[in-house]
Design a protein around this motif. Sequence first.
Motif, PDB file in Angstrom:
ATOM      1  N   ASP A 145      48.604 112.606  38.384  1.00  0.00           N
ATOM      2  CA  ASP A 145      49.873 112.576  37.643  1.00  0.00           C
ATOM      3  C   ASP A 145      50.011 113.735  36.660  1.00  0.00           C
ATOM      4  OD1 ASP A 145      48.850 111.895  35.042  1.00  0.00           O
ATOM      5  OD2 ASP A 145      48.944 109.754  35.483  1.00  0.00           O
ATOM      6  N   GLN A 146      51.209 113.842  36.107  1.00  0.00           N
ATOM      7  CA  GLN A 146      51.542 114.986  35.244  1.00  0.00           C
ATOM      8  C   GLN A 146      50.844 114.958  33.897  1.00  0.00           C
ATOM      9  OE1 GLN A 146      55.741 115.907  34.883  1.00  0.00           O
ATOM     10  NE2 GLN A 146      56.057 115.790  37.107  1.00  0.00           N
ATOM     11  N   SER A 147      50.318 113.782  33.494  1.00  0.00           N
ATOM     12  CA  SER A 147      49.595 113.727  32.217  1.00  0.00           C
ATOM     13  C   SER A 147      48.146 114.166  32.365  1.00  0.00           C
ATOM     14  CB  SER A 147      49.652 112.308  31.641  1.00  0.00           C
ATOM     15  OG  SER A 147      48.840 111.434  32.401  1.00  0.00           O
ATOM     16  N   GLY A 148      47.714 114.455  33.604  1.00  0.00           N
ATOM     17  CA  GLY A 148      46.353 114.941  33.830  1.00  0.00           C
ATOM     18  C   GLY A 148      45.381 113.885  34.303  1.00  0.00           C
ATOM     19  N   VAL A 149      45.862 112.684  34.603  1.00  0.00           N
ATOM     20  CA  VAL A 149      44.984 111.598  35.029  1.00  0.00           C
ATOM     21  C   VAL A 149      44.911 111.550  36.555  1.00  0.00           C
ATOM     22  CG1 VAL A 149      44.540 109.108  34.931  1.00  0.00           C
ATOM     23  CG2 VAL A 149      45.607 110.259  32.978  1.00  0.00           C
ATOM     24  N   ILE A 150      43.688 111.374  37.062  1.00  0.00           N
ATOM     25  CA  ILE A 150      43.464 111.059  38.477  1.00  0.00           C
ATOM     26  C   ILE A 150      43.113 109.584  38.553  1.00  0.00           C
ATOM     27  CG2 ILE A 150      41.994 111.454  40.492  1.00  0.00           C
ATOM     28  CD1 ILE A 150      41.615 114.337  39.485  1.00  0.00           C
ATOM     29  N   HIS A 151      43.847 108.848  39.367  1.00  0.00           N
ATOM     30  CA  HIS A 151      43.636 107.406  39.533  1.00  0.00           C
ATOM     31  C   HIS A 151      43.035 107.158  40.906  1.00  0.00           C
ATOM     32  CE1 HIS A 151      46.631 106.785  36.215  1.00  0.00           C
ATOM     33  NE2 HIS A 151      47.155 107.874  36.754  1.00  0.00           N
ATOM     34  N   ASP A 154      41.787 101.361  44.618  1.00  0.00           N
ATOM     35  CA  ASP A 154      41.086 100.721  45.727  1.00  0.00           C
ATOM     36  C   ASP A 154      42.017  99.686  46.357  1.00  0.00           C
ATOM     37  OD1 ASP A 154      39.398  99.157  47.386  1.00  0.00           O
ATOM     38  OD2 ASP A 154      37.649  99.778  46.222  1.00  0.00           O
ATOM     39  N   LEU A 155      42.467  99.954  47.568  1.00  0.00           N
ATOM     40  CA  LEU A 155      43.443  99.083  48.221  1.00  0.00           C
ATOM     41  C   LEU A 155      42.836  97.753  48.642  1.00  0.00           C
ATOM     42  CD1 LEU A 155      45.164 101.816  50.422  1.00  0.00           C
ATOM     43  CD2 LEU A 155      45.946 100.930  48.220  1.00  0.00           C
ATOM     44  N   ARG A 156      41.502  97.706  48.737  1.00  0.00           N
ATOM     45  CA  ARG A 156      40.831  96.459  49.128  1.00  0.00           C
ATOM     46  C   ARG A 156      40.830  95.460  47.977  1.00  0.00           C
ATOM     47  NH1 ARG A 156      35.965 100.343  50.878  1.00  0.00           N
ATOM     48  NH2 ARG A 156      36.454 100.926  48.740  1.00  0.00           N
ATOM     49  N   SER A 157      40.491  95.944  46.785  1.00  0.00           N
ATOM     50  CA  SER A 157      40.322  95.052  45.624  1.00  0.00           C
ATOM     51  C   SER A 157      41.458  95.148  44.613  1.00  0.00           C
ATOM     52  CB  SER A 157      39.012  95.396  44.916  1.00  0.00           C
ATOM     53  OG  SER A 157      39.102  96.718  44.379  1.00  0.00           O
ATOM     54  N   ASP A 158      42.323  96.163  44.769  1.00  0.00           N
ATOM     55  CA  ASP A 158      43.391  96.487  43.813  1.00  0.00           C
ATOM     56  C   ASP A 158      42.837  97.017  42.490  1.00  0.00           C
ATOM     57  OD1 ASP A 158      46.119  96.756  44.050  1.00  0.00           O
ATOM     58  OD2 ASP A 158      46.532  95.067  42.731  1.00  0.00           O
ATOM     59  N   HIS A 159      41.531  97.239  42.435  1.00  0.00           N
ATOM     60  CA  HIS A 159      40.913  97.798  41.232  1.00  0.00           C
ATOM     61  C   HIS A 159      41.253  99.286  41.153  1.00  0.00           C
ATOM     62  CE1 HIS A 159      37.990  98.282  38.025  1.00  0.00           C
ATOM     63  NE2 HIS A 159      37.472  99.302  38.671  1.00  0.00           N
ATOM     64  N   ASN A 160      41.347  99.826  39.946  1.00  0.00           N
ATOM     65  CA  ASN A 160      41.514 101.279  39.854  1.00  0.00           C
ATOM     66  C   ASN A 160      40.655 101.885  38.756  1.00  0.00           C
ATOM     67  OD1 ASN A 160      43.396 102.334  37.437  1.00  0.00           O
ATOM     68  ND2 ASN A 160      44.074 100.281  38.022  1.00  0.00           N
ATOM     69  N   GLU A 161      40.174 103.077  39.020  1.00  0.00           N
ATOM     70  CA  GLU A 161      39.403 103.879  38.066  1.00  0.00           C
ATOM     71  C   GLU A 161      40.250 105.086  37.688  1.00  0.00           C
ATOM     72  OE1 GLU A 161      36.182 103.478  36.947  1.00  0.00           O
ATOM     73  OE2 GLU A 161      35.800 101.619  38.038  1.00  0.00           O
ATOM     74  N   GLN A 162      40.009 105.612  36.493  1.00  0.00           N
ATOM     75  CA  GLN A 162      40.739 106.796  36.053  1.00  0.00           C
ATOM     76  C   GLN A 162      39.770 107.864  35.577  1.00  0.00           C
ATOM     77  OE1 GLN A 162      43.566 105.832  33.003  1.00  0.00           O
ATOM     78  NE2 GLN A 162      44.605 104.284  34.221  1.00  0.00           N
ATOM     79  N   LEU A 163      40.147 109.119  35.799  1.00  0.00           N
ATOM     80  CA  LEU A 163      39.402 110.209  35.181  1.00  0.00           C
ATOM     81  C   LEU A 163      40.369 111.319  34.798  1.00  0.00           C
ATOM     82  CD1 LEU A 163      37.670 112.567  37.655  1.00  0.00           C
ATOM     83  CD2 LEU A 163      38.712 110.513  38.540  1.00  0.00           C
ATOM     84  N   ILE A 164      40.002 112.070  33.786  1.00  0.00           N
ATOM     85  CA  ILE A 164      40.817 113.186  33.300  1.00  0.00           C
ATOM     86  C   ILE A 164      39.932 114.430  33.316  1.00  0.00           C
ATOM     87  CG2 ILE A 164      42.180 114.108  31.392  1.00  0.00           C
ATOM     88  CD1 ILE A 164      42.619 111.198  30.460  1.00  0.00           C
ATOM     89  N   PRO A 165      40.065 115.283  34.333  1.00  0.00           N
ATOM     90  CA  PRO A 165      39.186 116.456  34.407  1.00  0.00           C
ATOM     91  C   PRO A 165      39.440 117.487  33.308  1.00  0.00           C
ATOM     92  CG  PRO A 165      40.745 116.435  36.235  1.00  0.00           C
ATOM     93  CD  PRO A 165      40.889 115.134  35.539  1.00  0.00           C
ATOM     94  N   LYS A 189      47.037 124.742  35.124  1.00  0.00           N
ATOM     95  CA  LYS A 189      46.385 125.862  34.432  1.00  0.00           C
ATOM     96  C   LYS A 189      45.652 126.773  35.416  1.00  0.00           C
ATOM     97  CE  LYS A 189      45.960 123.499  30.003  1.00  0.00           C
ATOM     98  NZ  LYS A 189      45.057 123.025  28.921  1.00  0.00           N
ATOM     99  N   GLY A 190      45.787 126.472  36.721  1.00  0.00           N
ATOM    100  CA  GLY A 190      45.140 127.293  37.742  1.00  0.00           C
ATOM    101  C   GLY A 190      43.699 126.931  37.999  1.00  0.00           C
ATOM    102  N   HIS A 191      43.237 125.825  37.417  1.00  0.00           N
ATOM    103  CA  HIS A 191      41.839 125.421  37.599  1.00  0.00           C
ATOM    104  C   HIS A 191      41.692 124.482  38.796  1.00  0.00           C
ATOM    105  CE1 HIS A 191      41.531 126.147  32.996  1.00  0.00           C
ATOM    106  NE2 HIS A 191      41.360 127.262  33.682  1.00  0.00           N
ATOM    107  N   CYS A 192      40.547 124.592  39.455  1.00  0.00           N
ATOM    108  CA  CYS A 192      40.219 123.716  40.576  1.00  0.00           C
ATOM    109  C   CYS A 192      38.912 123.000  40.254  1.00  0.00           C
ATOM    110  CB  CYS A 192      40.079 124.530  41.857  1.00  0.00           C
ATOM    111  SG  CYS A 192      39.592 123.543  43.289  1.00  0.00           S
ATOM    112  N   PHE A 193      38.926 121.686  40.355  1.00  0.00           N
ATOM    113  CA  PHE A 193      37.741 120.866  40.082  1.00  0.00           C
ATOM    114  C   PHE A 193      37.216 120.297  41.394  1.00  0.00           C
ATOM    115  CE2 PHE A 193      40.182 121.049  36.237  1.00  0.00           C
ATOM    116  CZ  PHE A 193      39.225 121.161  35.238  1.00  0.00           C
ATOM    117  N   ILE A 194      35.907 120.293  41.530  1.00  0.00           N
ATOM    118  CA  ILE A 194      35.250 119.789  42.740  1.00  0.00           C
ATOM    119  C   ILE A 194      34.298 118.667  42.353  1.00  0.00           C
ATOM    120  CG2 ILE A 194      33.884 120.395  44.787  1.00  0.00           C
ATOM    121  CD1 ILE A 194      36.354 122.157  44.540  1.00  0.00           C
TER     122      ILE A 194
END
Length: 319
Positions: A145-151, A154-165, A189-194
């Motif tokens: 998303d635009q705020s910088g969060v990756i969600h 999990d479609l099996r459990s409906d659980h979700n984790e978040q991270l902000i690189p 910002k042109g950055h790529c995270f792996i």
Amino acid sequence: MAETALNSEQVILATGGYDHTIKIWQAHTGICQRTLQHTDSQVNALAIAPNKHVIAAAGYQHIRMYDLSSNNPNPVINYEGVSKNVSGLGFQEEGKWMYTGGEDFSARIWDLRSSSFQCQRIFQVQAPVNCVCLHPNQAELIVGDQSGVIHLWDLRSDHNEQLIPEAEASIQDIAVNSDGTFMSAVNNKGHCFIWSLTGGIGEEPTKLNPRHKLNAHKAYALKCKFSPDSTLLVTTSADQTARVWKTLDFSEMQVLQHEAKRWVWDAAFSADSQYLFTASSDGVARLWNLSSGTVKREYQGHQKVVSALAFWDEVLPAA
């Protein structure tokens, strides 16, 4: 990419643009075979259904599907029930459902087996969604998303984790390679995270282990994609380049820049991972030879920005 493979009817190259059209190309000649009408909106993203009969297009406040096996230039399914831009979409590998993300702060799962084309599940976030990516296990949807969060939903459990690189940096695109061992994300910002990925099998959720941060581009990054054989990663940008990285050590292999010097909006690898298609602001899609870094073919016909492309050919490896 053998010419015989490209001559096959099984090859589909599609481009979409700000000129409100989708074009279907003969990949081996550069000839436009069909133009589909995507009225009222630019094309934000394209995805070819697993049965190869339908292509889906994401636009402003709608999702449209076109029949690839007929000459009908108009959508055969037209879904208008979304507010704001639909930014990304894709299909479950058996074509049972479709996933989308949009600026209405949500990701959605659509049941394609019902004639009413209904939204089955909604995942709400706190900012506009720029990108959605389905893990190869078909059970985890990754939302940026635009705020910088990756969600990680999990479609099996409906659980979700978040991270902000990276704080205060919009996530523009996310990709997972075909065997589910790497994930990449690019930001404004042109950055790529792996990350290297573990787990994700059976009921076990995927775990992310940070591996690299690449200062990939001098400006806004737009897309990231892994090659089918997982040896390469491409990132595209407003800095007028597509950059190709080796996944062995994430060193840079090629900088692809055309003399037109325009934004590179989207990219797609050939099935043999030897060539790359790019979509550009100058209204042209290009096919690049990755070993030489040169343009092999151009696809000209759009009147404005080519903002999305989709490619499928028959020698893609099985998932």
